[in-house]
Design an enzyme around this catalytic site. Structure first.
Site, PDB file in Angstrom:
ATOM      1  N   TRP A  89      62.286  -7.005 -82.793  1.00 21.21           N
ATOM      2  CA  TRP A  89      63.342  -6.044 -83.128  1.00 21.21           C
ATOM      3  C   TRP A  89      63.441  -5.805 -84.630  1.00 21.21           C
ATOM      4  O   TRP A  89      63.583  -4.665 -85.080  1.00 21.21           O
ATOM      5  CB  TRP A  89      64.688  -6.481 -82.556  1.00 21.21           C
ATOM      6  CG  TRP A  89      64.763  -6.318 -81.075  1.00 21.21           C
ATOM      7  CD1 TRP A  89      64.924  -7.304 -80.142  1.00 21.21           C
ATOM      8  CD2 TRP A  89      64.657  -5.093 -80.328  1.00 21.21           C
ATOM      9  NE1 TRP A  89      64.931  -6.773 -78.874  1.00 21.21           N
ATOM     10  CE2 TRP A  89      64.767  -5.428 -78.961  1.00 21.21           C
ATOM     11  CE3 TRP A  89      64.473  -3.756 -80.687  1.00 21.21           C
ATOM     12  CZ2 TRP A  89      64.709  -4.458 -77.948  1.00 21.21           C
ATOM     13  CZ3 TRP A  89      64.411  -2.792 -79.681  1.00 21.21           C
ATOM     14  CH2 TRP A  89      64.527  -3.149 -78.325  1.00 21.21           C
ATOM     15  N   ASP A 158      71.543  -7.051 -87.515  1.00 21.14           N
ATOM     16  CA  ASP A 158      71.484  -6.611 -86.122  1.00 21.14           C
ATOM     17  C   ASP A 158      71.930  -7.780 -85.244  1.00 21.14           C
ATOM     18  O   ASP A 158      71.228  -8.772 -85.121  1.00 21.14           O
ATOM     19  CB  ASP A 158      70.039  -6.191 -85.779  1.00 21.14           C
ATOM     20  CG  ASP A 158      69.878  -5.782 -84.315  1.00 21.14           C
ATOM     21  OD1 ASP A 158      70.865  -5.840 -83.556  1.00 21.14           O
ATOM     22  OD2 ASP A 158      68.745  -5.399 -83.943  1.00 21.14           O
ATOM     23  N   LYS A 182      74.189  -5.522 -74.349  1.00 18.49           N
ATOM     24  CA  LYS A 182      73.797  -6.926 -74.216  1.00 18.49           C
ATOM     25  C   LYS A 182      75.018  -7.819 -73.997  1.00 18.49           C
ATOM     26  O   LYS A 182      75.009  -8.671 -73.133  1.00 18.49           O
ATOM     27  CB  LYS A 182      73.025  -7.385 -75.452  1.00 18.49           C
ATOM     28  CG  LYS A 182      71.829  -6.513 -75.815  1.00 18.49           C
ATOM     29  CD  LYS A 182      70.538  -6.948 -75.127  1.00 18.49           C
ATOM     30  CE  LYS A 182      69.453  -5.892 -75.190  1.00 18.49           C
ATOM     31  NZ  LYS A 182      69.114  -5.393 -76.501  1.00 18.49           N
TER      32      LYS A 182
HETATM   33  C1  LIG Z   1      68.174  -4.477 -77.258  1.00 14.67           C
HETATM   34  C2  LIG Z   1      68.110  -4.631 -78.720  1.00 14.67           C
HETATM   35  C3  LIG Z   1      67.978  -3.526 -79.586  1.00 14.67           C
HETATM   36  C4  LIG Z   1      67.774  -2.117 -79.087  1.00 14.67           C
HETATM   37  O1  LIG Z   1      68.844  -1.629 -78.447  1.00 14.67           O
HETATM   38  P1  LIG Z   1      68.833  -0.145 -77.806  1.00 14.67           P
HETATM   39  O2  LIG Z   1      70.260   0.039 -77.482  1.00 14.67           O
HETATM   40  O3  LIG Z   1      67.924  -0.186 -76.639  1.00 14.67           O
HETATM   41  O4  LIG Z   1      68.370   0.771 -78.861  1.00 14.67           O
HETATM   42  C5  LIG Z   1      67.984  -3.754 -80.945  1.00 14.67           C
HETATM   43  N1  LIG Z   1      68.098  -4.981 -81.453  1.00 14.67           N
HETATM   44  C6  LIG Z   1      68.223  -6.067 -80.652  1.00 14.67           C
HETATM   45  C7  LIG Z   1      68.352  -7.421 -81.275  1.00 14.67           C
HETATM   46  C8  LIG Z   1      68.233  -5.930 -79.268  1.00 14.67           C
HETATM   47  O5  LIG Z   1      68.344  -6.999 -78.476  1.00 14.67           O
END
Ligand SMILES: *Cc1c(COP(=O)(O)O)cnc(C)c1O
Length: 353
Positions: A89, A158, A182
């Protein structure tokens, strides 16, 4: 995973929200009822995470991935940022940022995403406008147990997969973002928490919907927000608060993950997790069965036996294979122990052949 209580409440209110005779899905985003939902979501989140008053909470669209562009578009004014790449990511975020300016990679490329090199090996630049990292690499299972020390440069983080699973000192950050699906709600909304002094720096070409300053001024309603996703987020924040907030989730995350890691570590190599102990994720645990390279036959068998017991989504991410346990907030310790029992039984059955 969402808690049963949240889903049940959403079901209860699906056809008739607050006696209005309509669903939240049908509501005008300018209506008093929706504004109330948005406000409750924001306030509860501010409360749960102790977000200081000099930070804005935004609800945006485009997912975590949208933020990979929004961050450089809003913050790379002079054109340089540091990226700490510890997994897929953060690698993706760094690649996207290269479209907008110079990206300095703080770590020499890792041959395997299973560790975080110590800070004396880091190559931070003197003139970075921000330092970017991913708190929890969802696919590889690497989680930062500490906040990087970056000498006053704003930190962008993030937290998509470990948001609200541990206490976080928000004042240490410039920007925190998390896609909701998530741990915070359902897909469609992304939480962005940004310090006031970082507003007003967006590049000229930054799309207005991604412009933090525009969205902050408009209460996240520059355009129609994802109303239903914000509603689910709001219900989930209230649930989280009633469960004891972030402190309770922190303890729960610790207990759940150590239950699984213990079984892995005491399995004499039948189960193996490639991640170095000190940076193992408490939320996403990737593992193999039958040696470090994995025995695909056994892994398939395991997935089948798990599914027969109602445990699904245990397959590893398609880019790495193997298996992965995700222990998001709504997963209870009791449910985690059921998986633990399955792992123990499975090893008994197939481990000695
Ligand atoms: C799932 C995830 C993303 C991407 O998320 P989307 O909503 O699919 O764009 C980005 N960073 C992390 C750490 C993730 O787990």
């Amino acid at each position: 995973m969402l808690s049963f209580e949240v889903l049940e409440k959403a079901q209860e209110e699906l056809l008739n929200y607050n006696g209005l005779g309509i669903s939240v899905m049908e509501m005008s985003h300018r209506s008093a009822d929706f504004l109330n939902i948005l406000q409750t979501a924001k306030e509860t989140l501010r409360n749960i995470l102790d977000v200081p008053s000099n930070y804005q909470i935004l609800f945006l669209q485009g997912g975590g991935t949208g933020q990979f562009s929004a961050i450089p578009l809003n913050l790379m004014t002079k054109g340089k940022a540091d990226y700490i790449v510890t997994g897929g990511w953060s690698a993706k975020a760094a690649k996207e940022a290269e479209k907008y300016g110079k990206v300095n990679l703080v770590l020499t490329k890792l041959d395997q995403y299973n560790r975080i090199p110590s800070q004396d090996e880091w190559n931070l630049s003197d003139d970075a406008e921000y330092v970017y990292y991913c708190a929890n690499e969802t696919v590889f299972g690497v989680e930062f147990p500490w906040i990087p020390d970056v000498k006053g440069v704003p930190i962008v983080c993030d937290m998509s997969s470990n948001f609200l699973t541990r206490k976080v000192d928000v004042s240490k950050y410039g920007v925190i973002f998390a896609g909701a699906q998530k741990n915070v709600g359902c897909a469609g909304v992304t939480v962005v928490i940004i310090r006031d002094d970082l507003l007003g720096k967006a590049k000229k070409e930054c799309p207005s919907v991604l412009d933090f300053t525009v969205q902050a001024k408009q209460n996240s309603m520059y355009n129609t927000p994802p109303c239903y996703s914000i509603y689910i987020l709001s219900l989930n924040m209230q649930w989280l608060q009633s469960e004891g907030g972030v402190d309770a989730m922190d303890k729960r995350s610790k207990d759940k993950s150590s239950c699984i890691y213990k079984i892995i570590d005491e399995s004499d190599g039948f189960y193996s997790c490639p991640v170095e102990n000190s940076v193992r994720s408490r939320i996403n645990i990737p593992f193999r069965i039958g040696g470090a390279e994995g025995n695909e036959g056994l892994e398939k068998q395991f997935l089948q036996e798990a599914e027969a017991k109602g445990m699904i989504s245990l397959k590893g991410h398609r880019s790495v294979g193997g298996l992965r346990v995700s222990l998001y907030n709504a997963m209870s310790l009791q449910e985690t122990k059921l998986l633990g029992e399955l792992m123990t039984d499975f090893k008994e059955k197939y481990g000695k052949q």
